[in-house]
Motif scaffolding. Structure first.
Motif, PDB file in Angstrom:
ATOM      1  N   SER A  98       3.897 -36.894  -3.430  1.00 21.92           N
ATOM      2  CA  SER A  98       5.220 -36.265  -3.360  1.00 21.92           C
ATOM      3  C   SER A  98       6.302 -37.311  -3.543  1.00 21.92           C
ATOM      4  O   SER A  98       6.183 -38.437  -3.045  1.00 21.92           O
ATOM      5  N   THR A  99       7.338 -36.941  -4.257  1.00 21.40           N
ATOM      6  CA  THR A  99       8.474 -37.840  -4.431  1.00 21.40           C
ATOM      7  C   THR A  99       9.378 -37.853  -3.211  1.00 21.40           C
ATOM      8  O   THR A  99      10.282 -38.690  -3.118  1.00 21.40           O
ATOM      9  N   GLN A 100       9.142 -36.933  -2.263  1.00 15.49           N
ATOM     10  CA  GLN A 100      10.041 -36.747  -1.135  1.00 15.49           C
ATOM     11  C   GLN A 100       9.504 -37.388   0.147  1.00 15.49           C
ATOM     12  O   GLN A 100       8.389 -37.078   0.567  1.00 15.49           O
ATOM     13  N   GLN A 101      10.300 -38.248   0.772  1.00 18.90           N
ATOM     14  CA  GLN A 101       9.875 -38.866   2.020  1.00 18.90           C
ATOM     15  C   GLN A 101       9.988 -37.921   3.219  1.00 18.90           C
ATOM     16  O   GLN A 101       9.411 -38.187   4.273  1.00 18.90           O
ATOM     17  N   VAL A 151       0.690 -42.591   3.038  1.00 23.10           N
ATOM     18  CA  VAL A 151       0.905 -43.973   2.612  1.00 23.10           C
ATOM     19  C   VAL A 151       1.968 -43.988   1.526  1.00 23.10           C
ATOM     20  O   VAL A 151       1.963 -43.152   0.624  1.00 23.10           O
ATOM     21  N   ARG A 152       2.850 -44.939   1.647  1.00 21.63           N
ATOM     22  CA  ARG A 152       3.982 -45.055   0.723  1.00 21.63           C
ATOM     23  C   ARG A 152       3.505 -45.624  -0.610  1.00 21.63           C
ATOM     24  O   ARG A 152       2.769 -46.601  -0.663  1.00 21.63           O
ATOM     25  N   ASN A 153       3.937 -45.012  -1.690  1.00 22.92           N
ATOM     26  CA  ASN A 153       3.596 -45.491  -3.025  1.00 22.92           C
ATOM     27  C   ASN A 153       4.482 -46.664  -3.440  1.00 22.92           C
ATOM     28  O   ASN A 153       3.989 -47.695  -3.892  1.00 22.92           O
ATOM     29  N   ASP A 154       5.776 -46.495  -3.270  1.00 22.09           N
ATOM     30  CA  ASP A 154       6.694 -47.537  -3.707  1.00 22.09           C
ATOM     31  C   ASP A 154       7.944 -47.545  -2.839  1.00 22.09           C
ATOM     32  O   ASP A 154       8.246 -46.579  -2.144  1.00 22.09           O
ATOM     33  N   LEU A 155       8.632 -48.663  -2.866  1.00 21.68           N
ATOM     34  CA  LEU A 155       9.913 -48.795  -2.187  1.00 21.68           C
ATOM     35  C   LEU A 155      11.002 -48.574  -3.225  1.00 21.68           C
ATOM     36  O   LEU A 155      10.859 -48.966  -4.377  1.00 21.68           O
ATOM     37  N   ALA A 156      12.077 -47.950  -2.823  1.00 24.94           N
ATOM     38  CA  ALA A 156      13.112 -47.586  -3.793  1.00 24.94           C
ATOM     39  C   ALA A 156      14.499 -47.979  -3.318  1.00 24.94           C
ATOM     40  O   ALA A 156      15.436 -47.174  -3.352  1.00 24.94           O
ATOM     41  N   PRO A 157      14.666 -49.224  -2.848  1.00 21.99           N
ATOM     42  CA  PRO A 157      15.991 -49.637  -2.390  1.00 21.99           C
ATOM     43  C   PRO A 157      16.981 -49.664  -3.543  1.00 21.99           C
ATOM     44  O   PRO A 157      16.617 -49.921  -4.702  1.00 21.99           O
ATOM     45  N   GLY A 206      24.248 -38.910  -5.733  1.00 22.59           N
ATOM     46  CA  GLY A 206      25.289 -38.784  -4.719  1.00 22.59           C
ATOM     47  C   GLY A 206      24.779 -39.072  -3.321  1.00 22.59           C
ATOM     48  O   GLY A 206      25.261 -39.985  -2.638  1.00 22.59           O
ATOM     49  N   PRO A 207      23.766 -38.321  -2.863  1.00 20.70           N
ATOM     50  CA  PRO A 207      23.287 -38.539  -1.489  1.00 20.70           C
ATOM     51  C   PRO A 207      22.703 -39.922  -1.247  1.00 20.70           C
ATOM     52  O   PRO A 207      23.068 -40.599  -0.282  1.00 20.70           O
ATOM     53  N   TYR A 208      21.783 -40.340  -2.090  1.00 21.24           N
ATOM     54  CA  TYR A 208      21.011 -41.554  -1.820  1.00 21.24           C
ATOM     55  C   TYR A 208      21.685 -42.843  -2.323  1.00 21.24           C
ATOM     56  O   TYR A 208      21.759 -43.834  -1.603  1.00 21.24           O
ATOM     57  N   THR A 209      22.138 -42.811  -3.581  1.00 24.61           N
ATOM     58  CA  THR A 209      22.676 -44.033  -4.179  1.00 24.61           C
ATOM     59  C   THR A 209      24.030 -44.395  -3.595  1.00 24.61           C
ATOM     60  O   THR A 209      24.312 -45.578  -3.374  1.00 24.61           O
ATOM     61  N   GLY A 315      14.072 -42.279  -2.754  1.00 22.57           N
ATOM     62  CA  GLY A 315      12.683 -41.873  -2.870  1.00 22.57           C
ATOM     63  C   GLY A 315      11.716 -42.941  -2.398  1.00 22.57           C
ATOM     64  O   GLY A 315      11.851 -43.510  -1.325  1.00 22.57           O
ATOM     65  N   GLY A 316      10.786 -43.272  -3.263  1.00 18.61           N
ATOM     66  CA  GLY A 316       9.640 -44.070  -2.856  1.00 18.61           C
ATOM     67  C   GLY A 316       8.587 -43.074  -2.455  1.00 18.61           C
ATOM     68  O   GLY A 316       8.529 -42.629  -1.314  1.00 18.61           O
ATOM     69  N   GLY A 317       7.790 -42.650  -3.435  1.00 18.10           N
ATOM     70  CA  GLY A 317       6.868 -41.544  -3.235  1.00 18.10           C
ATOM     71  C   GLY A 317       5.827 -41.794  -2.162  1.00 18.10           C
ATOM     72  O   GLY A 317       5.603 -42.925  -1.725  1.00 18.10           O
ATOM     73  N   VAL A 318       5.174 -40.715  -1.755  1.00 13.60           N
ATOM     74  CA  VAL A 318       4.204 -40.755  -0.661  1.00 13.60           C
ATOM     75  C   VAL A 318       2.917 -40.059  -1.093  1.00 13.60           C
ATOM     76  O   VAL A 318       2.946 -39.008  -1.736  1.00 13.60           O
ATOM     77  N   TRP A 319       1.788 -40.663  -0.724  1.00 13.36           N
ATOM     78  CA  TRP A 319       0.473 -40.065  -0.924  1.00 13.36           C
ATOM     79  C   TRP A 319      -0.018 -39.478   0.404  1.00 13.36           C
ATOM     80  O   TRP A 319      -0.038 -40.175   1.412  1.00 13.36           O
ATOM     81  N   TYR A 320      -0.395 -38.219   0.392  1.00  9.05           N
ATOM     82  CA  TYR A 320      -0.930 -37.558   1.576  1.00  9.05           C
ATOM     83  C   TYR A 320      -2.389 -37.175   1.351  1.00  9.05           C
ATOM     84  O   TYR A 320      -2.755 -36.668   0.282  1.00  9.05           O
ATOM     85  N   GLY A 321      -3.223 -37.420   2.356  1.00  5.96           N
ATOM     86  CA  GLY A 321      -4.586 -36.904   2.351  1.00  5.96           C
ATOM     87  C   GLY A 321      -4.618 -35.633   3.171  1.00  5.96           C
ATOM     88  O   GLY A 321      -3.904 -35.495   4.172  1.00  5.96           O
ATOM     89  N   SER A 322      -5.445 -34.691   2.783  1.00  7.48           N
ATOM     90  CA  SER A 322      -5.503 -33.403   3.467  1.00  7.48           C
ATOM     91  C   SER A 322      -6.460 -33.431   4.651  1.00  7.48           C
ATOM     92  O   SER A 322      -7.594 -33.908   4.546  1.00  7.48           O
ATOM     93  N   SER A 323      -6.013 -32.875   5.765  1.00 13.10           N
ATOM     94  CA  SER A 323      -6.875 -32.767   6.951  1.00 13.10           C
ATOM     95  C   SER A 323      -7.979 -31.725   6.733  1.00 13.10           C
ATOM     96  O   SER A 323      -8.904 -31.637   7.531  1.00 13.10           O
TER      97      SER A 323
END
Length: 438
Positions: A98-101, A151-157, A206-209, A315-323
């Motif tokens: 997901s692209t959303q934190q 787990v975070r895919n990337d940092l997006a500062p 607008g919101p993030y940058t 952003g900084g996408g996130v990888w989720y594993g399913s329970s």
């Protein structure tokens, strides 16, 4: 089985074959396990190459790769699809990008009468040593009550990107403060009309940058409470700066991903605040600005004069594993691979969240000689200074910005005229999601 898979398998204490059904071995109730079961992985188009790289490196692991929008722009597609699977009691994917934190706010809690979709990772499913390898703070948005759910895919500062060639040609200095940035806009408007210093044509800018980087408390969470304050001094300064630069023409309303932006501004973008992933998504992308080597540089984030040196994050996408996965061994192997393998460093378009992978990526960028200036220092400094005053509720700020601000600006309204409606929409969304609004 590849060395990578073997290493990841070692992260599990007892999940190979057999049954983990009905146990809380990893901090959640796992279904009966089958180490030969195929895993289904959802990715956006940009993450498809790393998923395919895992598939090639692990031929004995069955994997079905499906592409979707990655919940980009706050579409909520991930949440919506999971809700349908919750209702039917089957069909969940094993891994989702997901692209959303902010997804942890819902994926890490019970929904629709079902246990949290996201598997707890730090209770034995993945090793402490592996999780400790992430850049400090990278996993904070995915952590609830001490449990790590992704787990975070990337940092997006956000850094300040600039065109070294044009800045030198025009005799301009790279701005270091927001005040410098605004002053530069007046010079550019007067001396080089048609050249620009950024865009607010995307839902994230607008919101993030701008607002997040400008320490504006417009999207904050405290427990179960949400608040948005566009009357705060920092919020007003950001709003006024954007309006000022829209008025003088140095901020435009074209999406940076649109063909029109490339056609009109590929040789007229003097500089812009923007996330680290602009490096690959915008500047080195043959389908985007495709800047010549040595043209573009990254400088330290812009700050308000006399205030803390902080920045925003896009952003900084996130990888989720399913329970719900029947093959948690393969899920753990996949999560480790996409975060920390050599392929993860090679295929990354922005700064990886895993520390050793980030180091390799930065070394690769430096060795390429593509960027002007001290690229590595600027990116690293930004990654360590993201403002912690931004919230992670179960909804995205992008949807309201997209529905309220973007069409409002296109209709000729100023941002200051639109912020009351934007704040009201944030507060409405928060109430719908069950937050109390301050």
């Amino acid at each position: 089985m590849s060395a990578t898979t073997l290493a990841a398998a070692g992260l599990l204490t007892a999940c190979s074959g057999g049954s983990a059904g009905g146990t809380d071995e990893y901090g959640f109730t796992a279904v009966e396990q089958d180490s030969s079961a195929e895993i289904t992985v959802w990715v956006d188009a940009a993450r498809e190459p790393i998923a395919k790289a895992f598939q090639e490196a692990n031929p004995d692991t069955g994997i079905k790769i499906e592409t979707y929008d990655g919940s980009a722009g706050g579409s909520d597609s991930f949440k919506t699809k999971v809700a349908l699977f919750d209702q039917s009691g089957e069909g969940w994917p094993d891994v989702v990008f997901s692209t959303q934190q902010n997804d942890t706010a819902w994926a890490g809690v019970e929904q629709n009468g079902m246990q949290p979709f996201a598997a707890v990772l730090n209770k034995g499913l993945m090793s402490e040593e592996f999780l400790d390898g992430f850049t400090p703070g990278a996993l904070d948005p995915m952590t609830r009550d001490g449990n790590v759910y992704g787990v975070r895919n990337d940092l997006a500062p956000v850094v300040y990107w600039y065109n070294e060639t044009l800045m030198s040609e025009f005799g301009y200095e790279i701005p270091t403060t927001w005040e410098d940035y605004r002053d530069l806009s007046d010079k550019v408007a007067a001396e080089h009309p048609g050249y620009i210093l950024g865009s607010v044509g995307d839902s994230f800018t607008g919101p993030y940058t701008y607002y997040w980087s400008g320490q504006a408390p417009v999207f904050q969470v405290d427990g179960d409470s949400f608040s948005s304050d566009f009357e705060d001094e920092h919020s007003q300064k950001v709003t006024e700066m954007i309006d000022h630069m829209l008025d003088n023409g140095t901020l435009v309303q074209d999406s940076v991903f649109g063909a029109d932006f490339v056609t009109k501004y590929s040789d007229k973008l003097l500089g812009t605040p923007g996330p680290a992933w602009y490096s690959g998504a915008i500047f080195q992308n043959p389908d985007s600005l495709n800047a010549a080597p040595g043209t573009i540089g990254a400088a330290a984030p812009l700050v308000w004069e006399g205030e803390d040196a902080v920045t925003g994050n896009v952003g900084g996408g996130v990888w989720y594993g399913s329970s719900h996965s029947k093959n948690l061994e393969a899920v753990a192997a996949f999560l480790e691979y996409v975060s920390s393998s050599d392929d993860a460093a090679e295929l990354a378009t922005g700064l990886p969240a895993y520390a050793s992978t980030a180091e390799a990526w930065l070394e690769k960028q430096a060795a390429s000689g593509y960027f002007a200036g001290d690229f590595s220092t600027a990116i690293t400094q930004a990654a360590e200074s993201v403002w912690d005053g931004w919230g992670y509720p179960s909804f995205s700020p992008e949807t309201a910005f997209s529905s309220v601000v973007i069409p409002g600006l296109a209709a000729g309204k100023s941002l200051s005229e639109l912020t009351p409606a934007l704040q009201a929409e944030y507060e409405n969304e928060a109430q719908v999601q069950g937050y109390s609004v301050k």
